[in-house]
Design a protein around this motif. Sequence first.
Motif, PDB file in Angstrom:
ATOM      1  N   GLN A  73     -34.336  -1.626 -34.114  1.00  0.00           N
ATOM      2  CA  GLN A  73     -34.089  -1.786 -35.541  1.00  0.00           C
ATOM      3  C   GLN A  73     -32.964  -2.774 -35.811  1.00  0.00           C
ATOM      4  N   SER A  74     -32.068  -2.955 -34.824  1.00  0.00           N
ATOM      5  CA  SER A  74     -30.913  -3.840 -35.017  1.00  0.00           C
ATOM      6  C   SER A  74     -30.851  -4.991 -34.029  1.00  0.00           C
ATOM      7  N   PHE A  75     -31.548  -4.866 -32.888  1.00  0.00           N
ATOM      8  CA  PHE A  75     -31.430  -5.883 -31.850  1.00  0.00           C
ATOM      9  C   PHE A  75     -32.812  -6.310 -31.356  1.00  0.00           C
ATOM     10  N   ASN A  76     -32.881  -7.568 -30.983  1.00  0.00           N
ATOM     11  CA  ASN A  76     -34.114  -8.101 -30.395  1.00  0.00           C
ATOM     12  C   ASN A  76     -33.880  -8.281 -28.899  1.00  0.00           C
ATOM     13  N   ILE A  77     -34.041  -7.181 -28.178  1.00  0.00           N
ATOM     14  CA  ILE A  77     -33.768  -7.185 -26.735  1.00  0.00           C
ATOM     15  C   ILE A  77     -35.016  -6.734 -25.988  1.00  0.00           C
ATOM     16  N   PRO A  78     -35.460  -7.497 -24.999  1.00  0.00           N
ATOM     17  CA  PRO A  78     -36.617  -7.041 -24.214  1.00  0.00           C
ATOM     18  C   PRO A  78     -36.224  -5.843 -23.353  1.00  0.00           C
ATOM     19  N   MET A  79     -37.198  -5.004 -23.050  1.00  0.00           N
ATOM     20  CA  MET A  79     -36.879  -3.841 -22.214  1.00  0.00           C
ATOM     21  C   MET A  79     -38.079  -3.478 -21.341  1.00  0.00           C
ATOM     22  N   ILE A  80     -37.735  -2.864 -20.241  1.00  0.00           N
ATOM     23  CA  ILE A  80     -38.723  -2.395 -19.266  1.00  0.00           C
ATOM     24  C   ILE A  80     -38.505  -0.895 -19.095  1.00  0.00           C
ATOM     25  N   TYR A  81     -39.602  -0.146 -19.223  1.00  0.00           N
ATOM     26  CA  TYR A  81     -39.488   1.305 -19.065  1.00  0.00           C
ATOM     27  C   TYR A  81     -39.499   1.680 -17.589  1.00  0.00           C
ATOM     28  N   LEU A  82     -38.608   2.601 -17.234  1.00  0.00           N
ATOM     29  CA  LEU A  82     -38.606   3.228 -15.908  1.00  0.00           C
ATOM     30  C   LEU A  82     -39.140   4.652 -16.064  1.00  0.00           C
ATOM     31  N   THR A  83     -40.102   4.991 -15.242  1.00  0.00           N
ATOM     32  CA  THR A  83     -40.645   6.338 -15.371  1.00  0.00           C
ATOM     33  C   THR A  83     -41.312   6.769 -14.071  1.00  0.00           C
ATOM     34  N   ALA A  84     -41.222   8.061 -13.842  1.00  0.00           N
ATOM     35  CA  ALA A  84     -41.968   8.636 -12.727  1.00  0.00           C
ATOM     36  C   ALA A  84     -43.209   9.336 -13.251  1.00  0.00           C
ATOM     37  N   ASN A  85     -43.321   9.354 -14.603  1.00  0.00           N
ATOM     38  CA  ASN A  85     -44.449  10.019 -15.250  1.00  0.00           C
ATOM     39  C   ASN A  85     -45.285   8.960 -15.955  1.00  0.00           C
ATOM     40  N   SER A  86     -46.440   8.671 -15.408  1.00  0.00           N
ATOM     41  CA  SER A  86     -47.272   7.601 -15.943  1.00  0.00           C
ATOM     42  C   SER A  86     -48.524   8.146 -16.645  1.00  0.00           C
ATOM     43  N   ALA A  98     -43.609  -1.909 -27.913  1.00  0.00           N
ATOM     44  CA  ALA A  98     -43.858  -3.256 -27.346  1.00  0.00           C
ATOM     45  C   ALA A  98     -42.939  -3.566 -26.176  1.00  0.00           C
ATOM     46  N   PRO A  99     -43.021  -2.769 -25.092  1.00  0.00           N
ATOM     47  CA  PRO A  99     -42.169  -3.050 -23.933  1.00  0.00           C
ATOM     48  C   PRO A  99     -42.634  -4.303 -23.201  1.00  0.00           C
ATOM     49  N   SER A 100     -41.724  -4.866 -22.413  1.00  0.00           N
ATOM     50  CA  SER A 100     -42.068  -6.045 -21.612  1.00  0.00           C
ATOM     51  C   SER A 100     -42.680  -5.650 -20.275  1.00  0.00           C
ATOM     52  N   GLY A 101     -42.686  -4.365 -19.962  1.00  0.00           N
ATOM     53  CA  GLY A 101     -43.297  -3.917 -18.712  1.00  0.00           C
ATOM     54  C   GLY A 101     -42.945  -2.475 -18.388  1.00  0.00           C
ATOM     55  N   PHE A 102     -43.553  -1.961 -17.319  1.00  0.00           N
ATOM     56  CA  PHE A 102     -43.287  -0.610 -16.810  1.00  0.00           C
ATOM     57  C   PHE A 102     -42.980  -0.714 -15.322  1.00  0.00           C
ATOM     58  N   LEU A 103     -42.010   0.047 -14.879  1.00  0.00           N
ATOM     59  CA  LEU A 103     -41.734   0.175 -13.450  1.00  0.00           C
ATOM     60  C   LEU A 103     -41.809   1.655 -13.094  1.00  0.00           C
ATOM     61  N   LEU A 104     -42.685   1.952 -12.164  1.00  0.00           N
ATOM     62  CA  LEU A 104     -42.823   3.334 -11.714  1.00  0.00           C
ATOM     63  C   LEU A 104     -41.829   3.606 -10.583  1.00  0.00           C
ATOM     64  N   LYS A 105     -41.041   4.647 -10.767  1.00  0.00           N
ATOM     65  CA  LYS A 105     -40.074   5.019  -9.732  1.00  0.00           C
ATOM     66  C   LYS A 105     -40.779   5.828  -8.634  1.00  0.00           C
ATOM     67  N   PRO A 106     -40.426   5.551  -7.391  1.00  0.00           N
ATOM     68  CA  PRO A 106     -39.517   4.491  -6.908  1.00  0.00           C
ATOM     69  C   PRO A 106     -40.231   3.138  -6.883  1.00  0.00           C
ATOM     70  N   PHE A 107     -39.472   2.045  -6.974  1.00  0.00           N
ATOM     71  CA  PHE A 107     -40.073   0.708  -7.005  1.00  0.00           C
ATOM     72  C   PHE A 107     -39.398  -0.175  -5.961  1.00  0.00           C
ATOM     73  N   LYS A 108     -40.108  -1.216  -5.581  1.00  0.00           N
ATOM     74  CA  LYS A 108     -39.568  -2.181  -4.621  1.00  0.00           C
ATOM     75  C   LYS A 108     -38.742  -3.240  -5.354  1.00  0.00           C
ATOM     76  N   ASP A 109     -37.774  -3.822  -4.609  1.00  0.00           N
ATOM     77  CA  ASP A 109     -36.935  -4.856  -5.219  1.00  0.00           C
ATOM     78  C   ASP A 109     -37.770  -6.028  -5.723  1.00  0.00           C
ATOM     79  N   THR A 110     -38.762  -6.431  -4.933  1.00  0.00           N
ATOM     80  CA  THR A 110     -39.575  -7.587  -5.330  1.00  0.00           C
ATOM     81  C   THR A 110     -40.357  -7.282  -6.614  1.00  0.00           C
ATOM     82  N   ASP A 111     -40.888  -6.058  -6.690  1.00  0.00           N
ATOM     83  CA  ASP A 111     -41.625  -5.685  -7.913  1.00  0.00           C
ATOM     84  C   ASP A 111     -40.704  -5.688  -9.129  1.00  0.00           C
TER      85      ASP A 111
END
Length: 343
Positions: A73-86, A98-111
Amino acid sequence: MDTAKILIVEDEGIIAKDIQNRLTRMGYEVPPPVATGKAAMESVNEHHPDLILMDINIKGDMDGIETMEKIQQSFNIPMIYLTANSDNATVQRAKLTAPSGFLLKPFKDTDAQICIEMALYKHGMDRELRRKDEKLATILRCVADAVVATDENGAVTFMNPACEALTGWSQESSRGKPLEEVANIVDASTREAISTLIPPDQLGVKKRNHSILLAKDGSQPAIEHTSAPILDEKHGRLGSVIVLRDVTEEHQIQAELRQHREKLQGLVNERTQELTREITEHKKTAKALQLAKEIAESATQAKSNFLANMSHEIRTPMHGVLGLTQVLLLSDLTEKQHGYAES
């Protein structure tokens, strides 16, 4: 290029610290991780991160999704969700932010690095596009001519202030309306309706003069309008853009100029006729003077001839008179007779 600053929102301290260390090794700047939505909002205000790694299931009054809604509502910042529940319900709810992506925990550094770089790149491109859109919108708002854009179906999507003033429609009330309803244009001579949209099979620009706009407020300004298609990279039709130019004042000026020209031409014709009459009179006067001159010269010549003739006629008998008078003077005359002869 500046180092990207990434904020981690994770309520598991060990996991948050591990992610911070891993991101630091990748070369990112990482402020202290936070564990709640409230702390996340405070950290955003303080550090102004370039990207947020947000755990969906954080502790506190707000989960990660609610927190991102507040931040957005106040900032235009991209974000990536971290979750173990998909699960699908969570994903569908998260998609609304409108997230920029999802990372499932645990994740690799390259991913993680790929996901972060793609998010930063996409956000940068989106920001650049927004900047260009804002610049274009500012330019269009400042353009004196009326500009209206439509989608591929001919419904109005944009209208600049000049178009609002000309048509009597506001951008809000015109959005989604058929162009023919907002820009109701007719031929100036026949009053037949004119479509400003370009046919689907035509890719060029269409221009037309001598038209009348039937504005919403009842005014009927004379206009010129130009239409052009909005195409994608494959020349697919995305919509149309139409530029309307109010030429009412120009037509009035042209009409006044025509009146002035006609008046001036009338004055010129009138003066020409006067000059013609004056020249004719001058010619008559000159001819009369020439005739008078010729008559005077003829009279003078006649006078000269008369005097010459008279002189000859008088001189001839006078020679005889003078000769006989000389003889008379030699005669025996009285003194009185001699006086008469001398005279």
